[in-house]
Design an enzyme around this catalytic site. Structure first.
Site, PDB file in Angstrom:
ATOM      1  N   ASN A 134       0.852  -1.182   0.000  1.00  0.00           N
ATOM      2  CA  ASN A 134       0.000   0.000   0.000  1.00  0.00           C
ATOM      3  C   ASN A 134       0.896   1.243   0.000  1.00  0.00           C
ATOM      4  O   ASN A 134       1.683   1.445   0.924  1.00  0.00           O
ATOM      5  CB  ASN A 134      -0.904  -0.032   1.254  1.00  0.00           C
ATOM      6  CG  ASN A 134      -1.843   1.151   1.301  1.00  0.00           C
ATOM      7  OD1 ASN A 134      -1.446   2.274   1.024  1.00  0.00           O
ATOM      8  ND2 ASN A 134      -3.083   0.918   1.661  1.00  0.00           N
TER       9      ASN A 134
ATOM     10  N   HIS B  21       0.892   6.144   1.948  1.00  0.00           N
ATOM     11  CA  HIS B  21       1.619   7.076   2.819  1.00  0.00           C
ATOM     12  C   HIS B  21       2.741   7.831   2.112  1.00  0.00           C
ATOM     13  O   HIS B  21       3.266   8.796   2.659  1.00  0.00           O
ATOM     14  CB  HIS B  21       2.084   6.368   4.087  1.00  0.00           C
ATOM     15  CG  HIS B  21       0.914   5.984   4.934  1.00  0.00           C
ATOM     16  ND1 HIS B  21      -0.059   6.903   5.282  1.00  0.00           N
ATOM     17  CD2 HIS B  21       0.506   4.802   5.443  1.00  0.00           C
ATOM     18  CE1 HIS B  21      -1.005   6.298   5.977  1.00  0.00           C
ATOM     19  NE2 HIS B  21      -0.681   5.016   6.089  1.00  0.00           N
TER      20      HIS B  21
ATOM     21  N   HIS C 175      -5.762   3.434  -1.491  1.00  0.00           N
ATOM     22  CA  HIS C 175      -7.098   3.734  -0.981  1.00  0.00           C
ATOM     23  C   HIS C 175      -7.500   5.156  -1.375  1.00  0.00           C
ATOM     24  O   HIS C 175      -6.933   6.123  -0.872  1.00  0.00           O
ATOM     25  CB  HIS C 175      -7.045   3.585   0.557  1.00  0.00           C
ATOM     26  CG  HIS C 175      -8.366   3.763   1.244  1.00  0.00           C
ATOM     27  ND1 HIS C 175      -8.520   3.557   2.595  1.00  0.00           N
ATOM     28  CD2 HIS C 175      -9.581   4.126   0.792  1.00  0.00           C
ATOM     29  CE1 HIS C 175      -9.782   3.785   2.930  1.00  0.00           C
ATOM     30  NE2 HIS C 175     -10.445   4.144   1.858  1.00  0.00           N
TER      31      HIS C 175
ATOM     32  N   ARG D  41      -9.655   7.733  -0.581  1.00  0.00           N
ATOM     33  CA  ARG D  41     -10.577   8.063   0.501  1.00  0.00           C
ATOM     34  C   ARG D  41     -11.534   9.165   0.061  1.00  0.00           C
ATOM     35  O   ARG D  41     -11.222   9.977  -0.794  1.00  0.00           O
ATOM     36  CB  ARG D  41      -9.795   8.536   1.737  1.00  0.00           C
ATOM     37  CG  ARG D  41      -9.001   7.435   2.419  1.00  0.00           C
ATOM     38  CD  ARG D  41      -8.356   7.985   3.669  1.00  0.00           C
ATOM     39  NE  ARG D  41      -9.363   8.459   4.591  1.00  0.00           N
ATOM     40  CZ  ARG D  41      -9.850   7.753   5.625  1.00  0.00           C
ATOM     41  NH1 ARG D  41      -9.367   6.565   5.890  1.00  0.00           N
ATOM     42  NH2 ARG D  41     -10.787   8.254   6.396  1.00  0.00           N
TER      43      ARG D  41
ATOM     44  N   ARG E 120      -7.380  12.407   1.542  1.00  0.00           N
ATOM     45  CA  ARG E 120      -6.265  12.886   2.382  1.00  0.00           C
ATOM     46  C   ARG E 120      -4.889  12.452   1.862  1.00  0.00           C
ATOM     47  O   ARG E 120      -3.891  13.025   2.225  1.00  0.00           O
ATOM     48  CB  ARG E 120      -6.450  12.467   3.835  1.00  0.00           C
ATOM     49  CG  ARG E 120      -6.234  11.019   4.111  1.00  0.00           C
ATOM     50  CD  ARG E 120      -6.153  10.780   5.605  1.00  0.00           C
ATOM     51  NE  ARG E 120      -7.436  10.942   6.263  1.00  0.00           N
ATOM     52  CZ  ARG E 120      -7.797  10.222   7.335  1.00  0.00           C
ATOM     53  NH1 ARG E 120      -6.975   9.333   7.846  1.00  0.00           N
ATOM     54  NH2 ARG E 120      -8.964  10.393   7.885  1.00  0.00           N
TER      55      ARG E 120
ATOM     56  N   GLU F 299      -8.448   0.147  -2.710  1.00  0.00           N
ATOM     57  CA  GLU F 299      -9.244   0.084  -1.489  1.00  0.00           C
ATOM     58  C   GLU F 299     -10.268   1.190  -1.570  1.00  0.00           C
ATOM     59  O   GLU F 299      -9.939   2.314  -1.956  1.00  0.00           O
ATOM     60  CB  GLU F 299      -8.353   0.365  -0.279  1.00  0.00           C
ATOM     61  CG  GLU F 299      -7.729  -0.842   0.322  1.00  0.00           C
ATOM     62  CD  GLU F 299      -6.927  -0.434   1.541  1.00  0.00           C
ATOM     63  OE1 GLU F 299      -7.323   0.513   2.246  1.00  0.00           O
ATOM     64  OE2 GLU F 299      -5.893  -1.061   1.755  1.00  0.00           O
TER      65      GLU F 299
ATOM     66  N   THR G 160      -8.110   2.827   8.649  1.00  0.00           N
ATOM     67  CA  THR G 160      -9.305   1.986   8.693  1.00  0.00           C
ATOM     68  C   THR G 160      -9.334   1.247  10.034  1.00  0.00           C
ATOM     69  O   THR G 160      -8.410   0.516  10.348  1.00  0.00           O
ATOM     70  CB  THR G 160      -9.274   0.963   7.536  1.00  0.00           C
ATOM     71  OG1 THR G 160      -8.850   1.640   6.365  1.00  0.00           O
ATOM     72  CG2 THR G 160     -10.623   0.349   7.313  1.00  0.00           C
TER      73      THR G 160
ATOM     74  N   GLU H 113     -10.657  -9.986   2.924  1.00  0.00           N
ATOM     75  CA  GLU H 113      -9.353  -9.679   3.514  1.00  0.00           C
ATOM     76  C   GLU H 113      -9.581  -9.638   5.018  1.00  0.00           C
ATOM     77  O   GLU H 113     -10.374  -8.821   5.514  1.00  0.00           O
ATOM     78  CB  GLU H 113      -8.825  -8.321   3.020  1.00  0.00           C
ATOM     79  CG  GLU H 113      -7.504  -7.954   3.710  1.00  0.00           C
ATOM     80  CD  GLU H 113      -6.850  -6.703   3.123  1.00  0.00           C
ATOM     81  OE1 GLU H 113      -7.027  -6.426   1.918  1.00  0.00           O
ATOM     82  OE2 GLU H 113      -6.158  -6.008   3.889  1.00  0.00           O
TER      83      GLU H 113
ATOM     84  N   HIS I 238      -3.382  -5.197   7.639  1.00  0.00           N
ATOM     85  CA  HIS I 238      -3.543  -4.081   8.582  1.00  0.00           C
ATOM     86  C   HIS I 238      -2.644  -4.265   9.798  1.00  0.00           C
ATOM     87  O   HIS I 238      -2.765  -5.249  10.521  1.00  0.00           O
ATOM     88  CB  HIS I 238      -4.992  -3.884   9.047  1.00  0.00           C
ATOM     89  CG  HIS I 238      -5.252  -2.441   9.374  1.00  0.00           C
ATOM     90  ND1 HIS I 238      -4.824  -1.885  10.553  1.00  0.00           N
ATOM     91  CD2 HIS I 238      -5.809  -1.453   8.656  1.00  0.00           C
ATOM     92  CE1 HIS I 238      -5.146  -0.601  10.544  1.00  0.00           C
ATOM     93  NE2 HIS I 238      -5.739  -0.311   9.404  1.00  0.00           N
TER      94      HIS I 238
ATOM     95  N   HIS J 282       1.944   0.888   6.032  1.00  0.00           N
ATOM     96  CA  HIS J 282       2.634   1.817   6.924  1.00  0.00           C
ATOM     97  C   HIS J 282       4.041   1.368   7.310  1.00  0.00           C
ATOM     98  O   HIS J 282       4.990   2.164   7.276  1.00  0.00           O
ATOM     99  CB  HIS J 282       1.773   2.058   8.177  1.00  0.00           C
ATOM    100  CG  HIS J 282       2.265   3.169   9.021  1.00  0.00           C
ATOM    101  ND1 HIS J 282       3.093   2.966  10.094  1.00  0.00           N
ATOM    102  CD2 HIS J 282       2.085   4.505   8.926  1.00  0.00           C
ATOM    103  CE1 HIS J 282       3.381   4.127  10.639  1.00  0.00           C
ATOM    104  NE2 HIS J 282       2.778   5.076   9.944  1.00  0.00           N
TER     105      HIS J 282
HETATM  106  N1  PXP Z   1      -5.611  -3.604   4.196  1.00  0.00           N
HETATM  107  C1  PXP Z   1      -6.610  -2.704   4.325  1.00  0.00           C
HETATM  108  C2  PXP Z   1      -7.982  -3.114   3.905  1.00  0.00           C
HETATM  109  C3  PXP Z   1      -6.368  -1.406   4.815  1.00  0.00           C
HETATM  110  O1  PXP Z   1      -7.382  -0.539   4.950  1.00  0.00           O
HETATM  111  C4  PXP Z   1      -5.052  -1.040   5.126  1.00  0.00           C
HETATM  112  C5  PXP Z   1      -4.763   0.366   5.575  1.00  0.00           C
HETATM  113  O2  PXP Z   1      -4.971   1.249   4.530  1.00  0.00           O
HETATM  114  C6  PXP Z   1      -4.034  -1.998   4.960  1.00  0.00           C
HETATM  115  C7  PXP Z   1      -4.346  -3.274   4.518  1.00  0.00           C
HETATM  116  C8  PXP Z   1      -2.612  -1.683   5.264  1.00  0.00           C
HETATM  117  O3  PXP Z   1      -2.493  -1.419   6.622  1.00  0.00           O
HETATM  118  P1  PXP Z   1      -1.115  -0.895   7.193  1.00  0.00           P
HETATM  119  O4  PXP Z   1      -0.865   0.446   6.592  1.00  0.00           O
HETATM  120  O5  PXP Z   1      -1.344  -0.867   8.660  1.00  0.00           O
HETATM  121  O6  PXP Z   1      -0.075  -1.900   6.775  1.00  0.00           O
END
Ligand code: PXP
Length: 237
Positions: free
Chosen positions: A7, A10, A43, A45, A49, A70, A101, A151, A191, A214
């Protein structure tokens, strides 16, 4: 051995801190792919953001692995997804003030709405996944929506305050994965996964892909994206 979806949101968070053009999330996606990840996750949003529509359209053109968008089930966002046509769409709940999330999508409560969105996305050839908690009722409700994937939310596992709770959460994830597969679903997870907690989840039988953001982007600040992605791949594999 699960695949790795990175992802890149960030990277855009950092760009938005100054409202300029760098760092460029599209370049980040290419570097993650060159390092060996299996998909790019982003994602869009409702509050925009981090990632914006333009980023997504460029990602659609440049991502060579798979693009996993996402998204919430808000009408505006669903219409954008139908235009962007990502390879996959992961439906998530969204609250304006949340830092990230916070919980899974409530497929029991919003079954009818979610089913409608799943149908529209699948009609366009988009593979759909529902981000849900490791809970039998949610899994049963997810089956009814016609989604191919779920997921599993690994946040509770990641936030466990001690080893005992972590083991209990891991067991819950293992049970939910097995139950979902028996119910005909395919399973991803994500997550809060990081370099110290990912290995145990990667070993769970049946999980196809881990989506991580992250921790990888944070590590990349110090060692670069290439090494951050490769180190994560090393732990998963
Ligand atoms: N999966 C989903 C559905 C999420 O919403 C997120 C956060 O955007 C992630 C995975 C990734 O989470 P993290 O940034 O904590 O690794």
């Amino acid at each position: 051995m699960p695949k790795l979806g990175v992802n890149i949101d960030h990277v855009a968070t950092l760009r938005q801190a100054r409202g300029g053009v760098e760092p460029e999330p599209v370049l980040a996606a290419s570097l993650c792919e060159a390092a060996g990840c299996d998909s790019i996750v982003s994602h869009l949003r409702e509050d925009r953001r981090h990632i914006n529509e333009e980023d997504l359209y460029i990602l659609r053109k440049t991502v060579r692995t798979r693009l996993n968008m996402e998204m919430s089930i808000a009408k505006e966002i669903v219409n954008i997804a139908l235009k962007v046509k990502p390879d996959e769409a992961t439906l998530v709940p969204e609250r304006r003030k949340e830092l990230t999330t916070e919980g899974g999508l409530d497929c029991v409560r919003y079954g009818r709405e979610v089913s409608g969105v799943v149908r529209r996305l699948r009609k366009k050839g988009i593979v759909v996944s529902l981000f849900i908690d490791a809970d039998k009722k949610q899994i049963n409700a997810a089956v009814k929506t016609g989604s191919e994937f779920i997921e599993l939310h690994t946040g509770e596992y990641a936030n466990a305050k001690d080893g005992r709770e972590r083991q209990a959460q891991l067991k819950k994830l293992a049970g939910a994965t097995e139950y979902a597969i028996r119910s005909g679903l395919r399973v991803n997870a994500g997550h809060g996964l990081n370099y110290s907690n990912v290995s145990a989840v990667a070993k769970l039988e049946g999980i196809e892909e881990l989506n991580i953001g992250h921790s990888i982007i944070s590590r990349a600040v110090f060692v670069g994206l290439d090494r951050a992605v490769k180190e994560m791949l090393g732990l998963i594999r």
